[in-house]
Write a protein that holds these residues in place. Structure first.
Motif, PDB file in Angstrom:
ATOM      1  N   VAL A 192       0.740  -1.142   0.099  1.00 35.05           N
ATOM      2  CA  VAL A 192      -0.020  -0.050  -0.036  1.00 35.05           C
ATOM      3  C   VAL A 192       0.867   1.115   0.036  1.00 35.05           C
ATOM      4  CG1 VAL A 192      -1.697   1.400   1.249  1.00 35.05           C
ATOM      5  CG2 VAL A 192      -2.089  -1.362   1.066  1.00 35.05           C
ATOM      6  N   PHE A 193       0.829   2.056  -0.940  1.00 36.70           N
ATOM      7  CA  PHE A 193       1.331   3.370  -1.001  1.00 36.70           C
ATOM      8  C   PHE A 193       0.330   4.395  -0.677  1.00 36.70           C
ATOM      9  CE2 PHE A 193       3.803   0.513  -3.688  1.00 36.70           C
ATOM     10  CZ  PHE A 193       5.188   0.815  -3.631  1.00 36.70           C
ATOM     11  N   TYR A 194       0.902   5.545  -0.072  1.00 35.16           N
ATOM     12  CA  TYR A 194      -0.422   6.351   0.538  1.00 35.16           C
ATOM     13  C   TYR A 194       0.406   7.784   0.659  1.00 35.16           C
ATOM     14  CZ  TYR A 194       1.921   5.928   5.275  1.00 35.16           C
ATOM     15  OH  TYR A 194       2.829   5.926   6.274  1.00 35.16           O
TER      16      TYR A 194
ATOM     17  N   LYS B 262      -1.747  12.924  -5.126  1.00 36.64           N
ATOM     18  CA  LYS B 262      -1.852  11.695  -5.801  1.00 36.64           C
ATOM     19  C   LYS B 262      -0.790  10.707  -5.157  1.00 36.64           C
ATOM     20  CE  LYS B 262      -4.025  13.504  -9.961  1.00 36.64           C
ATOM     21  NZ  LYS B 262      -3.808  13.413 -11.379  1.00 36.64           N
ATOM     22  N   PRO B 263      -1.207   9.434  -4.910  1.00 32.83           N
ATOM     23  CA  PRO B 263      -0.119   8.668  -4.613  1.00 32.83           C
ATOM     24  C   PRO B 263       0.590   7.924  -5.892  1.00 32.83           C
ATOM     25  CG  PRO B 263      -2.155   7.236  -4.426  1.00 32.83           C
ATOM     26  CD  PRO B 263      -2.472   9.120  -4.749  1.00 32.83           C
ATOM     27  N   THR B 264       1.989   7.545  -5.578  1.00 36.18           N
ATOM     28  CA  THR B 264       2.694   7.053  -6.704  1.00 36.18           C
ATOM     29  C   THR B 264       3.613   5.957  -6.053  1.00 36.18           C
ATOM     30  OG1 THR B 264       4.521   8.352  -6.498  1.00 36.18           O
ATOM     31  CG2 THR B 264       2.613   9.281  -7.938  1.00 36.18           C
ATOM     32  N   TYR B 265       4.439   5.391  -7.292  1.00 37.41           N
ATOM     33  CA  TYR B 265       5.355   4.310  -6.321  1.00 37.41           C
ATOM     34  C   TYR B 265       6.464   5.083  -5.402  1.00 37.41           C
ATOM     35  CZ  TYR B 265       3.690   0.283  -9.111  1.00 37.41           C
ATOM     36  OH  TYR B 265       2.741  -0.625  -9.766  1.00 37.41           O
TER      37      TYR B 265
ATOM     38  N   GLN C 169      -6.678  13.992   5.111  1.00 35.95           N
ATOM     39  CA  GLN C 169      -7.187  13.299   3.831  1.00 35.95           C
ATOM     40  C   GLN C 169      -6.040  12.379   3.509  1.00 35.95           C
ATOM     41  OE1 GLN C 169      -9.667  13.752   1.801  1.00 35.95           O
ATOM     42  NE2 GLN C 169      -8.843  12.078   0.656  1.00 35.95           N
ATOM     43  N   VAL C 170      -6.404  11.037   3.230  1.00 31.75           N
ATOM     44  CA  VAL C 170      -5.550   9.786   3.193  1.00 31.75           C
ATOM     45  C   VAL C 170      -5.941   9.293   1.655  1.00 31.75           C
ATOM     46  CG1 VAL C 170      -5.065   7.524   3.711  1.00 31.75           C
ATOM     47  CG2 VAL C 170      -5.772   9.147   5.679  1.00 31.75           C
ATOM     48  N   ASN C 171      -4.754   9.424   0.737  1.00 30.33           N
ATOM     49  CA  ASN C 171      -4.894   8.813  -0.683  1.00 30.33           C
ATOM     50  C   ASN C 171      -4.365   7.796  -0.691  1.00 30.33           C
ATOM     51  OD1 ASN C 171      -6.802  10.926  -1.218  1.00 30.33           O
ATOM     52  ND2 ASN C 171      -4.866  12.480  -1.854  1.00 30.33           N
ATOM     53  N   TRP C 172      -4.440   6.682  -1.262  1.00 30.23           N
ATOM     54  CA  TRP C 172      -3.746   5.406  -1.480  1.00 30.23           C
ATOM     55  C   TRP C 172      -4.213   4.282  -2.615  1.00 30.23           C
ATOM     56  CZ3 TRP C 172      -8.001   5.813   1.608  1.00 30.23           C
ATOM     57  CH2 TRP C 172      -8.857   4.493   1.494  1.00 30.23           C
TER      58      TRP C 172
ATOM     59  N   GLY D  19       1.070   9.300 -11.543  1.00 28.66           N
ATOM     60  CA  GLY D  19       0.762  10.758 -11.351  1.00 28.66           C
ATOM     61  C   GLY D  19      -0.332  11.169 -12.033  1.00 28.66           C
ATOM     62  N   LYS D  20      -0.615  10.260 -13.211  1.00 32.09           N
ATOM     63  CA  LYS D  20      -1.802  11.017 -14.112  1.00 32.09           C
ATOM     64  C   LYS D  20      -2.932  10.174 -13.853  1.00 32.09           C
ATOM     65  CE  LYS D  20       1.871  11.571 -17.644  1.00 32.09           C
ATOM     66  NZ  LYS D  20       2.324  11.027 -19.182  1.00 32.09           N
ATOM     67  N   GLY D  21      -3.294   9.093 -13.292  1.00 30.21           N
ATOM     68  CA  GLY D  21      -4.136   8.698 -12.995  1.00 30.21           C
ATOM     69  C   GLY D  21      -5.199   9.276 -11.941  1.00 30.21           C
ATOM     70  N   ASN D  22      -6.333   8.879 -11.859  1.00 36.68           N
ATOM     71  CA  ASN D  22      -7.327   9.773 -10.685  1.00 36.68           C
ATOM     72  C   ASN D  22      -8.171   8.550 -10.007  1.00 36.68           C
ATOM     73  OD1 ASN D  22      -6.485  12.266 -11.330  1.00 36.68           O
ATOM     74  ND2 ASN D  22      -7.786  12.344 -13.238  1.00 36.68           N
ATOM     75  N   ASN D  23      -8.114   7.374 -10.259  1.00 36.60           N
ATOM     76  CA  ASN D  23      -9.068   6.430  -9.450  1.00 36.60           C
ATOM     77  C   ASN D  23      -8.178   5.851  -8.580  1.00 36.60           C
ATOM     78  OD1 ASN D  23      -7.545   5.071 -11.557  1.00 36.60           O
ATOM     79  ND2 ASN D  23      -8.709   3.448 -11.742  1.00 36.60           N
ATOM     80  N   TYR D  24      -7.390   6.594  -7.630  1.00 38.09           N
ATOM     81  CA  TYR D  24      -6.888   5.878  -6.449  1.00 38.09           C
ATOM     82  C   TYR D  24      -8.019   5.982  -5.112  1.00 38.09           C
ATOM     83  CZ  TYR D  24      -6.203  10.979  -5.947  1.00 38.09           C
ATOM     84  OH  TYR D  24      -6.380  12.370  -5.937  1.00 38.09           O
ATOM     85  N   ARG D  25      -7.642   5.399  -4.325  1.00 41.22           N
ATOM     86  CA  ARG D  25      -8.588   5.082  -3.231  1.00 41.22           C
ATOM     87  C   ARG D  25      -8.419   6.634  -2.469  1.00 41.22           C
ATOM     88  NH1 ARG D  25     -10.742   0.514  -1.347  1.00 41.22           N
ATOM     89  NH2 ARG D  25     -12.046   2.099  -0.561  1.00 41.22           N
TER      90      ARG D  25
END
Length: 810
Positions: free
Chosen positions: A740-742, A748-751, A775-778, A795-801
């Motif tokens: 899990v990356f957060y 936005k979460p990335t590697y 606010q937690v994004n992961w 960094g371009k996608g938006n459908n993270y949790r």
């Protein structure tokens, strides 16, 4: 400390495995020792020719003494028992080595295995051959009236119920905040099943596990009469922890072996020559599915120079080695030291064929005056085309030499002529329908340690099962159609032959790296060799890590440099196949199942990098599958306490192969420690072969499932009260072993984002304490590289949790 990320990680995460049922031994020493034993005499101390080794208990007060024992370089078996009273290790030692350990302050216990036991095994093997020729953990915390879940100073890490044979066992591990300094045991109360009261099932005590001076956790196991549902621990300070009991290695409802599945192909112990013959026969029988590959480096060979040591007192001893190998004429050389029986005789050497005669010098009264150094010089001058002479163990050689009768030089090797004396090729059998590197690779290898006779049988039994079931068993066909399997049944054939025919306790290879000033002479012959499982490249003795020796006669001699030995270079070559993702190193004994890290540096127990939480979860998950398959054979369980990283459940082993495969090549590398003895009687050896072959085949299934895994993980955020005002506790749960990356700043979460980590050794995920409302994004990604919701972590996608750290409303 998490394992640092690398590009290979993005393909998948690693998974540890393994441990096995422990032999119970009685500890008879007091836990209060005033001093730690001193290091025994150096391993180069004069070995006594012909002494055989036994497996003997060494009774220790604690891990400080265990570290001191390891530091002596003594040859240790893999079994280490820790109890609340101390530690019991098992050493492979001769009577003279036993005397040195006792003199150094160590206490010896029972003799567990004697040379005659090995001789009985060999005789049993010959009789057998003749006969056959004729025909999640899950846990919950109770807060004892407190509102926050992070207040209690005791935490239950694991509570495992399992059966082993006819016994029912409960194993509990817990961490106490005062465990580093306080020596208290902890009492575990248990219920007697669903709906019963805590305490109705009795109690058991667990004790501190301290390694290299560092408290890790409390642990212990006890026999129970029913399966508990919950356990409770009240710490000495009054804090309480409650956990639900999980079942360790439950018997699966279905058998993975289909109707008509064939197994049980080994009928006796096999020497390396016989092992290689067996895989050649298999490859010839199944040419479409298998081939034998000769590895690139030949060993030094089952061979030695012929030698003798003349004399008894060190200063007057003369050591002699043939220049030719023993089997190539060295064994035909003889040397005699002759008193001429006359006064004022000159020292001289005469050579007749391969008979060397030394006429010793005398004084006027006819007494011999030639010293060892003078005789050495005369031999090298007069017989230097046949032999090399030298003074004993670096002695100045100023003692007068005594006459000696004609002595035949010998390489002292007993194997029949069918065992080659030349540099030996090492073979692996490669199994699969597509052996071109396009399929996921699995590597299994055995007999790094020569005296371990059962692990090679496991490898051969597995090869037989894979090939003979392909035509009629669908699951086996799936394995061979989708995997590239390499099995090397004997990495160390020279040592293996020596163990069968000459010295059953041989651990190492046969290469003599001792200097002439050390134990290179004939009397040191059973102590030579490199420990092939200490000669690899990662976290080795040469990097400053513990658990290997620089002494050429030590049982854990690391060699003159990393990968100095052809056996080790062969394994490095195998591991460098880019498609190999999984491996199993088969050893004995001790019933352990282990993975990296395998080494730490003293004095502060600085460990090789620990796997990430996701890696560790994957190791445990795959291990549970493999160990369940092992247990299916006769319901014998590898215990939770003997499953885990090598350096956590056994001891530090600097330069071991598992660490090289994991850290250098990113291979999910496990280690079996099969059974409870190096050379058990055949009935037990056969049973161990069958059960651990079950496990090795299950590793193939793990690899196949990994290769075909296209399912994406899911994850959830859990928020709980904190003991700190204005803060909350946050944890992540995943549907399968996954990273899990957060982020906590709205990004936005990335590697490159923070990787969710472990709370500690053998614990679950860490608890993040953050301001309420954060606010937690992961996102999560599993070992096969499947990303949750098909999110693109670039960094371009938006459908993270997304979620907020707020307490749920009731």
């Amino acid at each position: 400390m998490s394992y640092p990320l690398s590009p290979r990680w993005r393909r998948r995460l690693p998974v540890p495995t393994v441990l096995a049922a422990a032999t119970v031994v009685l500890l008879l020493v007091s836990p209060a020792s005033a001093t730690t034993p001193q290091a025994a005499a150096p391993a180069e101390a004069d070995p006594i020719a012909g002494q055989q080794a036994s497996v003997v208990e060494v009774l220790l007060d604690g891990t400080a003494e265990l570290d001191a024992l390891v530091a002596t370089g003594v040859d240790l078996d893999h079994g280490v028992e820790r109890t609340e009273n101390g530690v019991v290790a098992r050493a492979v030692i001769t009577p003279s080595e036993a005397d040195r350990l006792t003199a150094a302050g160590f206490t010896l216990g029972n003799v567990l295995y004697r040379p005659e036991d090995a001789r009985a095994r060999v005789a049993e093997r010959e009789a057998t051959i003749a006969e056959h020729r004729s025909e999640n953990r899950e846990f919950a915390a109770a807060t004892a009236g407190k509102t926050a879940s992070d207040v209690s100073d005791v935490k239950i890490i694991r509570a495992d119920y399992y059966t082993s044979g006819t016994s029912q066992i409960l194993s509990v591990e817990a961490k106490w905040a005062q465990g580093q300094t306080a020596t208290n045991t902890l009492t575990v109360e248990r219920d007697s099943g669903p709906g019963t009261a805590i305490g109705s099932g009795g109690t058991q005590t667990i004790s501190r596990f301290v390694d290299a001076g560092v408290y890790l956790y409390h642990r212990g196991a006890a026999t129970v009469t029913s399966r508990p549902e919950y356990v409770r621990i009240t710490s000495p300070t009054g804090d309480v922890a409650v956990a639900k009991v999980s079942e360790w290695l439950p018997t699966p409802g279905t058998n993975p072996e289909g109707p008509g599945y064939e197994k049980d192909f080994v009928t006796s112990y096999l020497t390396p020559t016989e092992l290689y013959s067996r895989i050649h026969q298999l490859a010839a029988e199944f040419p479409d599915l298998a081939e034998v590959v000769e590895l690139p480096y030949k060993t030094n060979g089952y061979r030695r120079h012929a030698q003798a040591v003349l004399g008894t007192a060190n200063a007057s001893r003369v050591a002699v080695d043939s220049l030719a190998w023993g089997h190539e004429g060295g064994n035909d050389i003889s040397v005699e030291l002759v008193d001429p029986g006359a006064g004022n005789a000159a020292l001289g050497v005469t050579v007749t064929g391969k008979q060397v005669r030394v006429n010793l010098g005398t004084n006027g009264s006819g007494a011999v005056t030639s010293t060892a150094a003078q005789v050495v010089a005369a031999l090298n001058s007069g017989a230097g085309t046949l032999l090399r002479a030298y003074t004993y163990r670096g002695s100045a050689g100023d003692g007068v030499v005594a006459p000696a009768p004609r002595t035949q030089l010998t390489d002292d090797l007993s194997a029949p002529a069918s065992v080659s004396r030349d540099p030996h090729p090492v073979y692996a059998i490669r199994i699969g329908k597509h052996r071109d590197g396009s399929k996921t690779g699995v590597l299994a290898y055995a007999q790094e340690h020569a005296r371990e006779w059962v692990p090679p049988l496991v490898s051969v039994e597995t090869a037989e099962r894979l090939l003979r079931n392909y035509a009629h068993d669908g699951r086996t066909k799936q394995l061979l159609n989708n995997l590239d399997i390499w099995i090397a049944p004997s990495i160390n054939p020279d040592g293996g032959h020596y163990s069968f025919y000459d010295f059953n306790s041989q651990r190492k290879n046969m290469t003599n790296h001792c200097p002439l000033t050390g134990a290179a002479d004939f009397l040191g012959r059973d102590s030579w060799g490199v420990d092939n499982n200490r000669n690899y490249t990662e976290y080795s003795l040469f990097d400053g890590y513990s658990g290997a020796s620089s002494s050429c006669t030590s049982g854990t001699y690391a060699g003159p440099s990393e990968l100095s030995e052809p056996e080790n270079r062969n394994l490095d070559w195998l591991a460098s196949r880019p498609n190999i993702k999984f491996s199993m190193n088969l050893h004995s004994s001790g019933n352990y199942f282990m993975w990296s890290p395998g080494a730490y540096a003293l004095p502060d127990r600085t460990s090789a990098p620990r796997p990430s939480l996701a890696d560790e979860s994957f190791f445990w998950g795959a291990s549970s599958r493999i160990l369940t398959a092992i247990k299916q054979h006769r319901n014998m369980a590898v215990t939770p306490a003997r499953t885990g990283p090598i350096s956590d459940v056994l001891y530090s082993a600097a330069g071991n192969s598992g660490d090289m495969l994991w850290y250098k090549y990113g291979i999910y590398a496990w280690n079996f420690e099969v059974g409870t003895s190096f050379q058990p009687d055949w009935e037990e050896a056969h049973a161990e072969t069958m059960e651990f072959a079950n496990g090795l085949v299950e590793l193939m299934r793990v690899a196949r499932d990994f290769e075909s895994d296209k399912k994406r993980p899911t994850s959830t955020l859990t928020v709980a009260p904190s003991s700190t005002a204005g803060m909350v506790n946050v944890t992540f749960d995943v549907s399968e072993p996954a990273a899990v990356f957060y982020t906590l700043d709205g990004a936005k979460p990335t590697y490159e984002s923070t990787l969710y980590g472990s709370a500690g050794i053998r614990e679950g995920g860490e608890t993040l304490t953050v301001p309420a409302g954060t606010q937690v994004n992961w996102f999560s990604v599993d070992a096969a590289g499947n990303v949750e919701k098909n999110y693109r972590p670039d960094g371009k996608g938006n459908n993270y949790r997304k979620g907020r750290a707020v307490l749920p409303t009731s």
